[in-house]
Design a protein around this motif. Structure first.
Motif, short mmCIF file in Angstrom:
data_model
loop_
_atom_site.label_atom_id
_atom_site.label_comp_id
_atom_site.label_asym_id
_atom_site.label_seq_id
_atom_site.Cartn_x
_atom_site.Cartn_y
_atom_site.Cartn_z
N VAL A 64 0.87 -1.17 0.00
CA VAL A 64 0.00 0.00 0.00
C VAL A 64 0.91 1.23 0.00
CG1 VAL A 64 -1.91 -1.14 1.17
CG2 VAL A 64 -0.18 0.05 2.52
N VAL A 65 0.39 2.36 -0.50
CA VAL A 65 1.21 3.55 -0.67
C VAL A 65 0.49 4.77 -0.12
CG1 VAL A 65 2.52 4.98 -2.28
CG2 VAL A 65 2.17 2.54 -2.79
N LEU A 66 1.18 5.53 0.74
CA LEU A 66 0.69 6.81 1.23
C LEU A 66 1.43 7.92 0.50
CD1 LEU A 66 0.86 6.16 5.09
CD2 LEU A 66 -1.13 5.84 3.59
N ALA A 67 0.78 9.08 0.34
CA ALA A 67 1.44 10.23 -0.28
C ALA A 67 0.95 11.50 0.39
CB ALA A 67 1.15 10.28 -1.78
N PHE A 68 1.82 12.52 0.41
CA PHE A 68 1.51 13.79 1.06
C PHE A 68 2.27 14.91 0.38
CE2 PHE A 68 2.67 16.94 4.42
CZ PHE A 68 1.40 17.44 4.67
N VAL A 69 1.57 16.03 0.09
CA VAL A 69 2.21 17.20 -0.52
C VAL A 69 2.83 18.04 0.59
CG1 VAL A 69 1.89 19.25 -1.94
CG2 VAL A 69 0.55 17.19 -2.42
N ASN A 70 4.16 18.02 0.69
CA ASN A 70 4.86 18.75 1.75
C ASN A 70 4.93 20.25 1.50
OD1 ASN A 70 6.65 15.97 1.26
ND2 ASN A 70 6.13 16.35 3.39
N SER A 71 4.92 20.67 0.24
CA SER A 71 5.18 22.07 -0.13
C SER A 71 3.90 22.83 -0.46
CB SER A 71 6.12 22.10 -1.34
OG SER A 71 5.54 21.41 -2.43
N ARG A 72 4.04 24.12 -0.69
CA ARG A 72 2.92 24.97 -1.12
C ARG A 72 3.46 26.05 -2.04
NH1 ARG A 72 -2.40 25.61 0.30
NH2 ARG A 72 -2.14 23.88 1.73
N ASN A 73 3.98 25.64 -3.18
CA ASN A 73 4.47 26.60 -4.16
C ASN A 73 3.32 27.26 -4.91
OD1 ASN A 73 7.19 25.93 -3.56
ND2 ASN A 73 7.00 24.10 -4.81
#
Length: 333
Positions: A64-73
């Motif tokens: 299974v794979v988790l993902a998260f957007v760390n930035s806010r460009n």
């Protein structure tokens, strides 16, 4: 409407993990590696046919794979998503509620073999997935599907989650709530958008025992917190503080909303603060029905205007060579 199977190849594939699996762990068989972490850079959304093919550093049986957007460009709303998960890799992409383009962002990911594991150092996690067409609409009460852990956690765990399919070929996120030591509820989350369809999707989830320490030389921290104030994009960022852990560079960190105190619907996203000591998080909202993104205090699993949220997060230090990202997580014998 974006195609569920983009014909274009990614215009950019930036992998921040180009190190052989298990480097630095002498004599370690890959079969003992039950999870890995990393980061990628996404230059746009799947609506613009931009995605990244990730090749895992080992072969899994049922990952299974988790993902998260760390930035806010780019300050417009966006959420990460995963599809085409195989034992050897997956596709990671971003999708925004308006099905439009988006600026370049940094995305952390976490891959784990399904099951319950204790890592070297004592950290415990359980990974699984759930197929469901249950979905929460903004303005409605939250009702999710009930899932149970294979055995109870000692304390309330941090539950992280990400959609691992793209069957609807439209925007959708996920949300977990009613978390206890025995289980939780989970569903799709489309907030105040108007999806073209609501179909069965697979939601990946991982529940982590909270705490911090070191596992096979890799520093980690897992936590859940509710700061009691509004943490929407139009409010104040929630700061995950990990100075005491001693990261040399920014860790691979994923986060997710755990509890919906308001009913607008939200998902977790980085606020723009991200370093080797802090990750800022907003409860992200769509801007389709109205432009405001305030949020009341909510349970946020380390992932814009939402009520004060309980933030639950997990960050693993840099794995092998550069002590930057790319941890291999080793099962205790």
């Amino acid at each position: 409407m974006p195609s569920s199977m983009p014909s274009a190849t990614p215009s950019i594939q930036v992998f921040l993990c180009d190190i052989p699996s298990s480097m630095g762990v002498v004599g370690l068989a890959d079969s003992k590696i039950v999870a890995e972490t990393g980061k990628v850079v996404l230059q746009n959304t799947i609506s613009s046919d931009i995605f990244v093919n990730i090749t895992f550093r080992r072969t899994y049986s049922d990952p299974v794979v988790l993902a998260f957007v760390n930035s806010r460009n780019d300050w417009n709303s966006v959420a990460p998503r995963v599809k085409d998960v195989t034992p050897n890799g997956c596709i990671v992409f971003m999708h925004n509620p308006s099905n439009s383009s988006h600026g370049t962002e940094l995305v952390s990911y976490f891959v784990a073999e399904k099951g319950r594991y204790e890592l070297h150092g004592g950290a415990i996690f359980e990974a699984g997935s759930h197929d469901t067409s249950t979905a929460h609409e903004g303005g409605q009460n939250y009702i999710g599907d009930q899932l149970w852990f294979t055995e109870p956690f000692q304390n309330m765990p941090a539950v992280l989650h990400t959609l691992n399919t793209y069957n609807n070929a439209d925007f959708m996120a996920s949300l977990a709530t009613t978390i206890t030591t025995n289980g939780f509820q989970i569903a799709q989350e489309y907030a105040e958008t108007t999806p073209s369809s609501i179909v069965q999707e697979t939601i990946a989830w991982i529940a982590f025992e909270t705490g911090s320490g070191t596992s096979t030389g890799q520093k980690y921290i897992v936590g859940i917190d509710d700061n009691g104030i509004d943490n929407g994009v139009d409010n104040v960022e929630y700061i995950i503080e990990f100075t005491s852990v001693g990261y040399e560079t920014s860790p691979d960190l994923v986060a997710a909303v755990n509890l919906e105190n308001g009913n607008n619907g939200a998902w977790a996203r980085g606020s723009g603060t991200f370093s080797n000591t802090q990750q800022g998080v907003f409860a992200e909202e769509d801007q389709e029905d109205d432009p405001e993104r305030s949020h009341t205090n909510e349970l946020c699993d380390n992932e814009r205007h939402h009520e004060s949220e309980l933030i639950s997060w997990v960050a693993f230090e840099v794995a092998w060579v550069a002590f930057e990202s790319c941890s291999d997580l080793i099962q205790a014998i």
